[in-house]
Enzyme design. Structure first.
Site, PDB file in Angstrom:
ATOM      1  N   TRP A  15       0.853  -1.241   0.026  1.00  0.00           N
ATOM      2  CA  TRP A  15       0.038  -0.167   0.098  1.00  0.00           C
ATOM      3  C   TRP A  15       0.803   1.395  -0.039  1.00  0.00           C
ATOM      4  O   TRP A  15       0.453   2.179  -0.714  1.00  0.00           O
ATOM      5  CB  TRP A  15      -1.132   0.071   1.120  1.00  0.00           C
ATOM      6  CG  TRP A  15      -2.238  -1.039   0.821  1.00  0.00           C
ATOM      7  CD1 TRP A  15      -2.450  -2.111   1.458  1.00  0.00           C
ATOM      8  CD2 TRP A  15      -2.946  -0.816  -0.403  1.00  0.00           C
ATOM      9  NE1 TRP A  15      -3.591  -2.516   0.680  1.00  0.00           N
ATOM     10  CE2 TRP A  15      -4.002  -2.087  -0.209  1.00  0.00           C
ATOM     11  CE3 TRP A  15      -3.314   0.154  -1.292  1.00  0.00           C
ATOM     12  CZ2 TRP A  15      -4.862  -2.362  -1.337  1.00  0.00           C
ATOM     13  CZ3 TRP A  15      -4.390  -0.094  -2.365  1.00  0.00           C
ATOM     14  CH2 TRP A  15      -5.040  -1.328  -2.082  1.00  0.00           C
ATOM     15  N   LYS A  18     -12.634  -1.512   5.816  1.00  0.00           N
ATOM     16  CA  LYS A  18     -11.954  -2.619   6.684  1.00  0.00           C
ATOM     17  C   LYS A  18     -12.135  -2.767   7.922  1.00  0.00           C
ATOM     18  O   LYS A  18     -12.522  -3.764   8.649  1.00  0.00           O
ATOM     19  CB  LYS A  18     -10.386  -2.350   6.481  1.00  0.00           C
ATOM     20  CG  LYS A  18      -9.708  -2.049   5.102  1.00  0.00           C
ATOM     21  CD  LYS A  18      -9.348  -3.185   4.252  1.00  0.00           C
ATOM     22  CE  LYS A  18      -9.175  -2.745   2.929  1.00  0.00           C
ATOM     23  NZ  LYS A  18      -7.945  -2.008   2.434  1.00  0.00           N
ATOM     24  N   ASP A  63      -1.819   6.587   6.590  1.00  0.00           N
ATOM     25  CA  ASP A  63      -2.829   5.784   5.731  1.00  0.00           C
ATOM     26  C   ASP A  63      -3.196   4.746   6.977  1.00  0.00           C
ATOM     27  O   ASP A  63      -2.275   3.743   7.338  1.00  0.00           O
ATOM     28  CB  ASP A  63      -2.575   4.846   4.722  1.00  0.00           C
ATOM     29  CG  ASP A  63      -3.279   3.917   4.134  1.00  0.00           C
ATOM     30  OD1 ASP A  63      -4.505   3.943   4.761  1.00  0.00           O
ATOM     31  OD2 ASP A  63      -3.159   3.572   3.045  1.00  0.00           O
TER      32      ASP A  63
HETATM   33  C1  LIG Z   1      -7.651  -1.385   1.219  1.00  0.00           C
HETATM   34  C2  LIG Z   1      -6.476  -0.522   1.291  1.00  0.00           C
HETATM   35  C3  LIG Z   1      -6.241   0.578   0.789  1.00  0.00           C
HETATM   36  C4  LIG Z   1      -7.058   0.754  -0.620  1.00  0.00           C
HETATM   37  O1  LIG Z   1      -8.488   0.968  -0.327  1.00  0.00           O
HETATM   38  P1  LIG Z   1      -9.600   1.316  -1.462  1.00  0.00           P
HETATM   39  O2  LIG Z   1     -10.743   1.994  -0.555  1.00  0.00           O
HETATM   40  O3  LIG Z   1      -9.727   0.098  -2.077  1.00  0.00           O
HETATM   41  O4  LIG Z   1      -8.830   2.413  -2.262  1.00  0.00           O
HETATM   42  C5  LIG Z   1      -5.476   1.520   1.027  1.00  0.00           C
HETATM   43  N1  LIG Z   1      -4.536   1.348   2.087  1.00  0.00           N
HETATM   44  C6  LIG Z   1      -4.446   0.477   2.850  1.00  0.00           C
HETATM   45  C7  LIG Z   1      -3.601   0.102   3.838  1.00  0.00           C
HETATM   46  C8  LIG Z   1      -5.606  -0.512   2.552  1.00  0.00           C
HETATM   47  O5  LIG Z   1      -5.835  -1.577   3.368  1.00  0.00           O
END
Ligand SMILES: *Cc1c(COP(=O)(O)O)cnc(C)c1O
Length: 360
Positions: A102, A196, A172
């Site tokens: 990521w 998530k 993030d």
């Molecule tokens: C799943 C995830 C993303 C991307 O998520 P989207 O909503 O599909 O863009 C980005 N960073 C992390 C840490 C993730 O687990």
């Protein structure tokens, strides 16, 4: 049909109590005679919902007053470009910490907007550890320093907030926000996609320090402009209303469950149980540096990869779903976010034990 334990990385499990409440009020939300999806985002009812969600989020994370909370429509990935667009200002340089799939993707996107200094990378170690802070080559001129708190695919997690001096720290937290306590005041900006750990897809929450809101590039599309979204209290355009509603219910439930401190303890216990089991069985293997193992996403391999399909099928037959690892890593991955009950981890462990005995 009973509910299964869903170990998928995302969209992930949601608390059953939240789904039940949503079901109960689906046709008539708060006496409006409509579902929450059919209510105007400019109505008082919806604005009250969003204000309550923000207040509960602030209470849970102890968000200081000088931070703004934005409920933005779109994937977490939208932040990969919104962050440079909004935070670079006159600067053309930013620091990035490369610790997994990521952060790697965020770096590739940022390169379209600025000069990226990859201060450190664990790519050579196949992202199985996080290099110590002393090895990071930070640039004192950087507009911000970006990292990924929990690498969902690789299963590595920062267990403390890195100290990067006065450079605004950007994180993030898509797969770890609300999973453990942390100090918001150490950050310039925090973002997380909902799917998530706290809601349905379509919503991304951004928590940003107020003084960083004045530097968006003039060409920033208006829907991607934090300052504009903040001015309109996340109602510049129609927000992902249903996702905001579910996230609000999740925040409420977390408060009732004792807040982030309490859920953090449960998460720690769930992860420790699973790692202990894996470490004590030759049949299973997790090769992530023990100091940086993720509490949310636990990748593991079987001694014989030819048994993978059997493992997945038998697990599914017992209501243990979506254990297949990410295609780039292979093997298995158990995502054990807030909504995965401890009992789900217990059932997984007993299944893994039985499976290993059947294939010695
Ligand atoms: C799943 C995830 C993303 C991307 O998520 P989207 O909503 O599909 O863009 C980005 N960073 C992390 C840490 C993730 O687990």
């Amino acid at each position: 049909m009973t509910r299964v334990y869903n170990f998928g990385a995302g969209p992930a499990m949601l608390p059953e109590a939240v789904l039940q409440q949503a079901q109960e009020e689906m046709l008539n939300w708060q006496g409006t005679g409509m579902s929450v999806m059919e209510v105007s985002h400019r109505s008082q009812d919806f604005q009250a919902l969003l204000q309550q969600a923000e207040q509960d989020l602030r209470d849970l994370l102890l968000v200081p007053e000088q931070y703004r909370v934005l409920f933005l429509t779109g994937p977490a990935r939208s932040q990969f470009s919104m962050i440079p667009l909004n935070l670079l200002g006159d600067n053309s340089q930013a620091d990035y910490i490369d610790t997994g799939i990521w952060s790697h993707a965020a770096i590739a996107e940022a390169r379209q907007f600025c000069q990226v200094n990859v201060a450190v990378s664990s790519e050579e170690n196949s992202y199985k550890t996080i290099p110590p802070l002393a090895a990071w080559q930070l640039n004192s001129q950087a507009a911000y320093c970006y990292y990924t708190a929990n690498e969902t695919v690789n299963g590595v997690e920062f267990h403390t907030v890195p100290e990067v001096g006065s450079t605004p720290l950007v994180v993030d937290m898509t797969s770890s926000l609300f999973s453990r306590p942390f100090d918001v005041s150490k950050f310039g900006l925090i973002f997380a996609g909902a799917q998530k750990n706290f809601g349905p897809a379509g919503l991304t929450v951004v928590i940003v320090r107020e003084d960083l809101l004045d530097r968006a590039a003039a060409t920033t599309p208006s829907v991607f402009n934090y300052a504009l979204q903040n001015k309109h209290q996340s109602l510049y355009c129609t927000p992902a209303t249903f996702s905001c509603y579910i996230a609000g219910l999740v925040f409420r439930l977390l408060k009732q469950q004792g807040g982030i401190e309490a859920i953090g303890k449960i998460n720690q216990r769930k992860a420790s149980k699973l790692y202990d089991f894996i470490d004590n069985h030759d049949f299973y293997h997790n090769d992530i540096d023990p100091d940086y193992r993720s509490r949310m996403n636990v990748p593991f391999t079987l001694a014989e990869s030819t048994l993978n399909d059997k493992f997945l099928k038998q697990a599914k037959d017992q209501g243990l779903c979506a254990l297949k690892g990410h295609r780039s890593v292979g093997g298995m991955r158990a995502s054990i976010y807030n909504a995965m009950p401890e009992a789900g981890v217990d059932v997984l462990i007993s299944f893994m034990d039985e499976f290993a005995r059947a294939y010695p």
